[in-house]
Design a protein around this motif. Structure first.
Motif, short mmCIF file in Angstrom:
data_model
loop_
_atom_site.label_atom_id
_atom_site.label_comp_id
_atom_site.label_asym_id
_atom_site.label_seq_id
_atom_site.Cartn_x
_atom_site.Cartn_y
_atom_site.Cartn_z
N ARG A 17 0.85 -1.19 0.00
CA ARG A 17 0.00 0.00 0.00
C ARG A 17 0.89 1.24 0.00
O ARG A 17 1.91 1.28 0.70
N ALA A 18 0.54 2.25 -0.75
CA ALA A 18 1.40 3.43 -0.97
C ALA A 18 1.88 4.07 0.33
O ALA A 18 3.07 4.36 0.48
N ASP A 19 0.99 4.30 1.28
CA ASP A 19 1.40 4.97 2.52
C ASP A 19 2.39 4.12 3.33
O ASP A 19 3.33 4.65 3.91
N ASN A 20 2.18 2.82 3.35
CA ASN A 20 3.09 1.93 4.07
C ASN A 20 4.45 1.85 3.38
O ASN A 20 5.49 1.79 4.05
N ARG A 21 4.45 1.84 2.04
CA ARG A 21 5.73 1.80 1.31
C ARG A 21 6.56 3.03 1.59
O ARG A 21 7.79 2.95 1.67
N VAL A 22 5.91 4.18 1.75
CA VAL A 22 6.63 5.42 2.04
C VAL A 22 7.22 5.37 3.45
O VAL A 22 8.38 5.74 3.67
N GLN A 23 6.44 4.92 4.42
CA GLN A 23 6.91 4.86 5.81
C GLN A 23 7.99 3.79 6.01
O GLN A 23 8.90 3.98 6.81
N ILE A 24 7.85 2.67 5.30
CA ILE A 24 8.77 1.54 5.48
C ILE A 24 9.27 1.09 4.11
O ILE A 24 8.84 0.09 3.57
N PRO A 25 10.19 1.85 3.53
CA PRO A 25 10.70 1.50 2.19
C PRO A 25 11.57 0.24 2.21
O PRO A 25 12.17 -0.09 3.23
N GLY A 26 11.58 -0.44 1.08
CA GLY A 26 12.46 -1.59 0.91
C GLY A 26 11.90 -2.92 1.33
O GLY A 26 12.60 -3.93 1.26
N TRP A 27 10.64 -2.96 1.76
CA TRP A 27 10.05 -4.22 2.20
C TRP A 27 9.04 -4.79 1.21
O TRP A 27 8.56 -5.91 1.39
#
Length: 176
Positions: free
Chosen positions: A97-107
């Motif tokens: 999900r876009a917001d989670n990717r921003v908060q936790i990049p690289g996963w």
């Protein structure tokens, strides 16, 4: 009870979180990460490998949030998965999900290979970090049993789980 390793998620687990409470009550061992605020998948995976190998016997994993994705990623890449009996995977985040990717990049994307040990995914229908549908898909991909706890938030300290005896029973069921 077997050796249990707790795998907190992003930002760790505070003193009222069920993982912290289980550590205090039952002597479970937290896999401490170098940086809880900026989780690097490779670093976290290497740390889990080190802690698993340091145990004198096979272990159970009790993971929360990003810790669930860590367990799956580790299992996909480790040559020592036989050292894990089972995993309780609680509130896996919807990391794509876009917001989670921003908060936790690289996963993203998460590991989706079937886990080589018994596992249970536990999710809430009101988790702000992931939908019930996403958690259910991960459970299916991982070959995990799936438990829907209803509208309980992110299944953390704010969810009011306390010592969470129901979760402990699920964890214990992995050894039977």
């Amino acid at each position: 009870m077997n050796i249990v390793l707790t795998l907190p998620g992003w930002q760790g687990s505070g003193p009222e979180h069920w993982q912290s409470r289980w550590e205090a009550l039952h002597g479970f061992i937290r896999v401490e990460q170098h940086d809880w605020m900026r989780p690097l998948r490779g670093d976290w995976t290497a740390r889990l490998q080190d802690v698993v190998l340091a145990q004198p016997a096979p272990v159970l994993l009790a993971a929360h949030s990003l810790g669930c994705l860590l367990a799956a990623w580790w299992a996909t890449h480790s040559g020592t998965v036989d050292r894990v009996i089972g995993a309780l995977l609680v509130a896996p985040p919807e990391i794509e999900r876009a917001d989670n990717r921003v908060q936790i990049p690289g996963w993203a994307p998460p590991a989706r290979r079937r886990l080589p040990f018994r596992s249970i995914v536990v999710a809430s229908s009101a988790d702000p970090f992931g939908s019930l549908e996403s958690a259910s898909r991960l459970a299916a991909d991982w070959g995990s049993d799936f438990v829907n706890l209803g509208a309980r938030g992110h299944l953390n300290a704010e969810s009011g789980l306390g010592d969470w005896p129901e979760g402990l029973a699920l964890l214990r069921s992995l050894t039977g």
